[in-house]
Design a protein around this motif. Sequence first.
Motif, mmCIF file in Angstrom:
data_model
loop_
_atom_site.group_PDB
_atom_site.id
_atom_site.type_symbol
_atom_site.label_atom_id
_atom_site.label_comp_id
_atom_site.label_asym_id
_atom_site.label_seq_id
_atom_site.Cartn_x
_atom_site.Cartn_y
_atom_site.Cartn_z
ATOM 1 N N LYS A 194 0.831 -1.202 0.000
ATOM 2 C CA LYS A 194 0.000 0.000 0.000
ATOM 3 C C LYS A 194 0.869 1.257 0.000
ATOM 4 C CE LYS A 194 -3.680 0.554 -0.116
ATOM 5 N NZ LYS A 194 -4.574 0.956 -1.235
ATOM 6 N N LEU A 195 1.975 1.224 0.745
ATOM 7 C CA LEU A 195 2.881 2.369 0.773
ATOM 8 C C LEU A 195 3.451 2.639 -0.611
ATOM 9 C CD1 LEU A 195 4.332 4.525 2.444
ATOM 10 C CD2 LEU A 195 6.093 2.819 2.981
ATOM 11 N N GLU A 196 3.800 1.591 -1.329
ATOM 12 C CA GLU A 196 4.308 1.736 -2.688
ATOM 13 C C GLU A 196 3.253 2.377 -3.592
ATOM 14 O OE1 GLU A 196 7.043 1.126 -5.953
ATOM 15 O OE2 GLU A 196 7.289 1.089 -3.771
ATOM 16 N N LYS A 200 3.380 6.243 -5.437
ATOM 17 C CA LYS A 200 3.174 6.462 -6.866
ATOM 18 C C LYS A 200 2.138 7.557 -7.103
ATOM 19 C CE LYS A 200 4.277 1.745 -8.412
ATOM 20 N NZ LYS A 200 3.730 0.513 -9.020
ATOM 21 N N SER A 201 1.164 7.661 -6.210
ATOM 22 C CA SER A 201 0.084 8.627 -6.417
ATOM 23 C C SER A 201 0.479 10.048 -6.046
ATOM 24 C CB SER A 201 -1.151 8.209 -5.595
ATOM 25 O OG SER A 201 -0.940 8.411 -4.202
ATOM 26 N N VAL A 202 1.551 10.224 -5.264
ATOM 27 C CA VAL A 202 1.905 11.582 -4.820
ATOM 28 C C VAL A 202 3.245 12.065 -5.357
ATOM 29 C CG1 VAL A 202 0.538 11.418 -2.713
ATOM 30 C CG2 VAL A 202 2.949 10.726 -2.663
ATOM 31 N N LEU A 207 10.582 12.685 -8.619
ATOM 32 C CA LEU A 207 10.992 12.204 -7.300
ATOM 33 C C LEU A 207 10.841 10.686 -7.240
ATOM 34 C CD1 LEU A 207 9.398 14.854 -4.914
ATOM 35 C CD2 LEU A 207 11.810 14.564 -5.449
ATOM 36 N N GLN A 208 11.837 10.028 -6.648
ATOM 37 C CA GLN A 208 11.803 8.578 -6.514
ATOM 38 C C GLN A 208 11.831 8.213 -5.039
ATOM 39 O OE1 GLN A 208 15.193 7.341 -8.929
ATOM 40 N NE2 GLN A 208 13.867 7.039 -10.685
#
Length: 421
Positions: A194-196, A200-202, A207-208
């Motif tokens: 979920k964190l991944e 991706k959504s923000v 930024l990586q």
Amino acid sequence: MTYTSAALFIIGTELTRGVIADKHCQVLASQLTQLGYRVDRMVQVPDDGTIADVLKDCIDNCDLVVLTGGLGPTSDDMTRSIVASLAGVPLVRDQHTFEALYARIGERIWGANEQQTMIPQGFEAIPNPNGTAAGFRGFIPDGQRQIACVAMPGPPREMDPMFFDQVLPWLASLIGHDDFTRSEYSTFLIPEAKLEELCKSVTFNGLQWGTRFQDLKISLYLVGGTVDERSRMASDLSALVGPSLLVEGDAMPVELLTDLLISRKETISCAESCTSGYVAKLLTDQSGSSAWFWGGAVTYANEAKQAMLGVQEATLAMHGAVSEACVLEMAEGMLLRSGTDWAVSVSGIAGPSGGTAEKPIGTVWFGFAGKGRKSEAVAVHLTSYGRESVRRKASVVALILASQYIKGASLLDTVHKWQYI
């Protein structure tokens, strides 16, 4: 020389026999890719010396080799000697490593452990505060080329902090990222997948990010852009997951509470049911914990809650042990008996049985009491991946909410904004 292509070597007979699963390739490959390396090979080999031929082939075709495993004290731990042979140098004792290990284990260093202080001549030792085997890094000559080589211990609890804290910045400098900077955050209770997805959504402006799974938390590393841009991404992420589940820096949930107690010169006690003493265990992991932790009670049976904490029989009969009324009486009873400044209580359904439609598995109530402070209780519904997962998550929640309660935050507002736990 430009370093762009990499090979990963995961060494261990337990891996090649299927006894344990590899946990390193995904972490290492992801982080190297974010730095700009191209990972050409990921190899698993047993502890039998066969790595030599494969490693030589990779040296001829890659700029960087990263090895994990084979640095133990036994005769089949051959990483040191193989790297030294390929580099054309002898193994020599690293005096600083020897002295550090001697300070920890004394005369037991003589014998098998002594070899763990040996590294290839000309290489730099990498300290390992979590184990007895130091890592090392350096260069293997290959004609006109100098192949970068890093060797780290295999156990994740040793390799992970060594890689993230000491190796990753070095690898960044090799590839030419003189301006390599990153921001580190600690996240709690959020599943890694979920964190991944949320990252991706923000993300924006290229930024990586990278993650490092640890006990009780996931470290999140934001890379690229400016400090302000990374801070904005973290703020956007915090808005999605809920405040207090993402904090800046390298922090454990218990540290958020104990640092607060130390700064205020206050103490806490705990009354636990479903967590079975895990909150108390976390509060006493650090040396000197008696300065802030008085003690606790594991009151699993209803009779124990009554006898040790003064929970009323009528409360249990009317509301049950997993209820607002029960955890309030548990916390207040512990506060009265301990004389501490604060008290926390936990009661829930860890499973795999005992859940109902009204109180499914993962339902946990938390109670908080303090001198001169109105007691509060709040329920949290935890996603269950088994009995142990509920207990561990509930312990983390108890620590985080205790910090919020002491600071005067609204607990209901806090948990209502949490998601994905």
